[in-house]
Motif scaffolding. Structure first.
Motif, PDB file in Angstrom:
ATOM      1  N   PHE A  97      63.062  18.663 -46.794  1.00  0.00           N
ATOM      2  CA  PHE A  97      62.135  17.585 -47.130  1.00  0.00           C
ATOM      3  C   PHE A  97      60.688  18.045 -46.968  1.00  0.00           C
ATOM      4  N   ARG A  98      60.417  18.776 -45.893  1.00  0.00           N
ATOM      5  CA  ARG A  98      59.055  19.277 -45.686  1.00  0.00           C
ATOM      6  C   ARG A  98      58.644  20.210 -46.818  1.00  0.00           C
ATOM      7  N   GLU A  99      59.584  20.996 -47.315  1.00  0.00           N
ATOM      8  CA  GLU A  99      59.293  21.884 -48.438  1.00  0.00           C
ATOM      9  C   GLU A  99      58.903  21.091 -49.682  1.00  0.00           C
ATOM     10  N   GLN A 100      59.433  19.895 -49.821  1.00  0.00           N
ATOM     11  CA  GLN A 100      59.165  19.068 -50.998  1.00  0.00           C
ATOM     12  C   GLN A 100      57.887  18.252 -50.871  1.00  0.00           C
ATOM     13  N   ALA A 101      57.334  18.202 -49.689  1.00  0.00           N
ATOM     14  CA  ALA A 101      56.167  17.355 -49.441  1.00  0.00           C
ATOM     15  C   ALA A 101      54.932  18.213 -49.228  1.00  0.00           C
ATOM     16  N   ILE A 102      53.808  17.646 -49.576  1.00  0.00           N
ATOM     17  CA  ILE A 102      52.533  18.267 -49.273  1.00  0.00           C
ATOM     18  C   ILE A 102      52.022  17.552 -48.030  1.00  0.00           C
ATOM     19  N   LEU A 103      52.201  18.189 -46.876  1.00  0.00           N
ATOM     20  CA  LEU A 103      51.845  17.534 -45.621  1.00  0.00           C
ATOM     21  C   LEU A 103      50.381  17.684 -45.265  1.00  0.00           C
ATOM     22  N   GLY A 104      49.679  18.536 -45.944  1.00  0.00           N
ATOM     23  CA  GLY A 104      48.285  18.741 -45.603  1.00  0.00           C
ATOM     24  C   GLY A 104      48.161  19.559 -44.333  1.00  0.00           C
ATOM     25  N   ASP A 105      46.975  19.578 -43.801  1.00  0.00           N
ATOM     26  CA  ASP A 105      46.691  20.364 -42.599  1.00  0.00           C
ATOM     27  C   ASP A 105      46.668  19.483 -41.362  1.00  0.00           C
ATOM     28  N   PHE A 106      47.608  18.569 -41.251  1.00  0.00           N
ATOM     29  CA  PHE A 106      47.654  17.667 -40.109  1.00  0.00           C
ATOM     30  C   PHE A 106      48.343  18.332 -38.929  1.00  0.00           C
ATOM     31  N   THR A 107      47.837  18.054 -37.753  1.00  0.00           N
ATOM     32  CA  THR A 107      48.536  18.468 -36.543  1.00  0.00           C
ATOM     33  C   THR A 107      49.693  17.492 -36.325  1.00  0.00           C
ATOM     34  N   PRO A 108      50.677  17.858 -35.522  1.00  0.00           N
ATOM     35  CA  PRO A 108      51.751  16.901 -35.224  1.00  0.00           C
ATOM     36  C   PRO A 108      51.212  15.599 -34.622  1.00  0.00           C
ATOM     37  N   SER A 109      50.179  15.680 -33.789  1.00  0.00           N
ATOM     38  CA  SER A 109      49.598  14.472 -33.182  1.00  0.00           C
ATOM     39  C   SER A 109      48.936  13.593 -34.239  1.00  0.00           C
ATOM     40  N   GLN A 110      48.238  14.216 -35.170  1.00  0.00           N
ATOM     41  CA  GLN A 110      47.607  13.438 -36.237  1.00  0.00           C
ATOM     42  C   GLN A 110      48.664  12.755 -37.098  1.00  0.00           C
ATOM     43  N   LEU A 111      49.717  13.486 -37.445  1.00  0.00           N
ATOM     44  CA  LEU A 111      50.796  12.878 -38.230  1.00  0.00           C
ATOM     45  C   LEU A 111      51.425  11.710 -37.486  1.00  0.00           C
ATOM     46  N   ALA A 112      51.618  11.865 -36.188  1.00  0.00           N
ATOM     47  CA  ALA A 112      52.208  10.784 -35.394  1.00  0.00           C
ATOM     48  C   ALA A 112      51.326   9.543 -35.446  1.00  0.00           C
ATOM     49  N   VAL A 113      50.022   9.721 -35.324  1.00  0.00           N
ATOM     50  CA  VAL A 113      49.098   8.584 -35.357  1.00  0.00           C
ATOM     51  C   VAL A 113      49.089   7.940 -36.740  1.00  0.00           C
ATOM     52  N   LEU A 114      49.040   8.758 -37.780  1.00  0.00           N
ATOM     53  CA  LEU A 114      49.027   8.210 -39.141  1.00  0.00           C
ATOM     54  C   LEU A 114      50.294   7.413 -39.424  1.00  0.00           C
ATOM     55  N   LEU A 115      51.432   7.940 -39.022  1.00  0.00           N
ATOM     56  CA  LEU A 115      52.689   7.228 -39.261  1.00  0.00           C
ATOM     57  C   LEU A 115      52.800   5.981 -38.390  1.00  0.00           C
ATOM     58  N   ARG A 116      52.239   6.028 -37.187  1.00  0.00           N
ATOM     59  CA  ARG A 116      52.218   4.831 -36.331  1.00  0.00           C
ATOM     60  C   ARG A 116      51.366   3.745 -36.976  1.00  0.00           C
ATOM     61  N   LEU A 117      50.201   4.109 -37.500  1.00  0.00           N
ATOM     62  CA  LEU A 117      49.341   3.129 -38.170  1.00  0.00           C
ATOM     63  C   LEU A 117      50.044   2.542 -39.390  1.00  0.00           C
ATOM     64  N   GLU A 118      50.782   3.371 -40.089  1.00  0.00           N
ATOM     65  CA  GLU A 118      51.518   2.855 -41.245  1.00  0.00           C
ATOM     66  C   GLU A 118      52.596   1.869 -40.802  1.00  0.00           C
ATOM     67  N   ARG A 119      53.315   2.235 -39.776  1.00  0.00           N
ATOM     68  CA  ARG A 119      54.456   1.444 -39.297  1.00  0.00           C
ATOM     69  C   ARG A 119      54.023   0.163 -38.584  1.00  0.00           C
ATOM     70  N   GLU A 120      52.996   0.273 -37.727  1.00  0.00           N
ATOM     71  CA  GLU A 120      52.647  -0.849 -36.854  1.00  0.00           C
ATOM     72  C   GLU A 120      51.361  -1.567 -37.249  1.00  0.00           C
ATOM     73  N   GLY A 121      50.611  -1.020 -38.181  1.00  0.00           N
ATOM     74  CA  GLY A 121      49.386  -1.656 -38.632  1.00  0.00           C
ATOM     75  C   GLY A 121      48.180  -1.237 -37.804  1.00  0.00           C
ATOM     76  N   PRO A 122      47.049  -1.881 -38.054  1.00  0.00           N
ATOM     77  CA  PRO A 122      45.797  -1.506 -37.410  1.00  0.00           C
ATOM     78  C   PRO A 122      45.902  -1.485 -35.879  1.00  0.00           C
ATOM     79  N   ALA A 123      45.163  -0.548 -35.279  1.00  0.00           N
ATOM     80  CA  ALA A 123      45.206  -0.395 -33.825  1.00  0.00           C
ATOM     81  C   ALA A 123      43.886   0.188 -33.335  1.00  0.00           C
ATOM     82  N   THR A 124      43.591  -0.082 -32.086  1.00  0.00           N
ATOM     83  CA  THR A 124      42.407   0.488 -31.451  1.00  0.00           C
ATOM     84  C   THR A 124      42.739   1.893 -30.942  1.00  0.00           C
TER      85      THR A 124
END
Length: 150
Positions: A31-58
């Motif tokens: 799946f990762r081979e099929q996706a363009i993940l960009g230059d995100f760190t694992p922590s950045q990806l975790a935050v982005l996916l959390r914002l997507e899943r849970e909505g706006p956050a401080t």
């Protein structure tokens, strides 16, 4: 895996667990081979996916959720904002804080990435599995759903 009829149930479960874990890891890599993940760190990806899943956050709530200090989260958030992936707005409950959310452009990027992975997997299933095998896969998927259900 060994011949299933010759293995005691507890050993079979352990062998299946190992095979399944390895298979899921391979599937994730594909799946990762099929996706363009960009230059995100694992922590950045975790935050982005959390914002997507849970909505706006401080920053504070994101830091708590990710087990980080707010200062570290602030450092992590800054490049995401600069790149246009997230945007901030005043928190209506506490004007001193900023609520971070995904931009519509980034949401579309996520949607396209998922569609690409879905398309790849659909094409692989259709090309490599017969109709009967696709039915077996459907049964296996139902069993896997039972494994992960609460």
């Amino acid at each position: 895996m060994t011949n299933r009829t010759d293995v005691p149930p507890s050993e079979l479960a352990a062998a299946l667990a190992g095979d399944l874990r390895a298979l899921v890891a391979q599937l994730r890599r594909r799946f990762r081979e099929q996706a363009i993940l960009g230059d995100f760190t694992p922590s950045q990806l975790a935050v982005l996916l959390r914002l997507e899943r849970e909505g706006p956050a401080t920053v504070s709530s994101l830091a708590r959720a990710e087990g980080m200090r707010p200062q570290s989260m602030g450092t992590l958030i800054a490049p995401l904002e600069a790149a246009g992936h997230i945007t901030g707005a005043p928190d209506p409950d506490d004007g001193r804080q900023t609520l971070w959310s995904l931009t519509s452009t980034f949401r579309e990027w996520l949607k396209q990435g998922r569609a690409a992975r879905q398309d790849w997997l659909s094409r692989r299933i259709e090309a490599r599995l017969s109709g009967a095998e696709q039915e077996q896969l459907a049964t296996a998927v139902e069993l896997l759903k039972r494994l992960v259900a609460n």
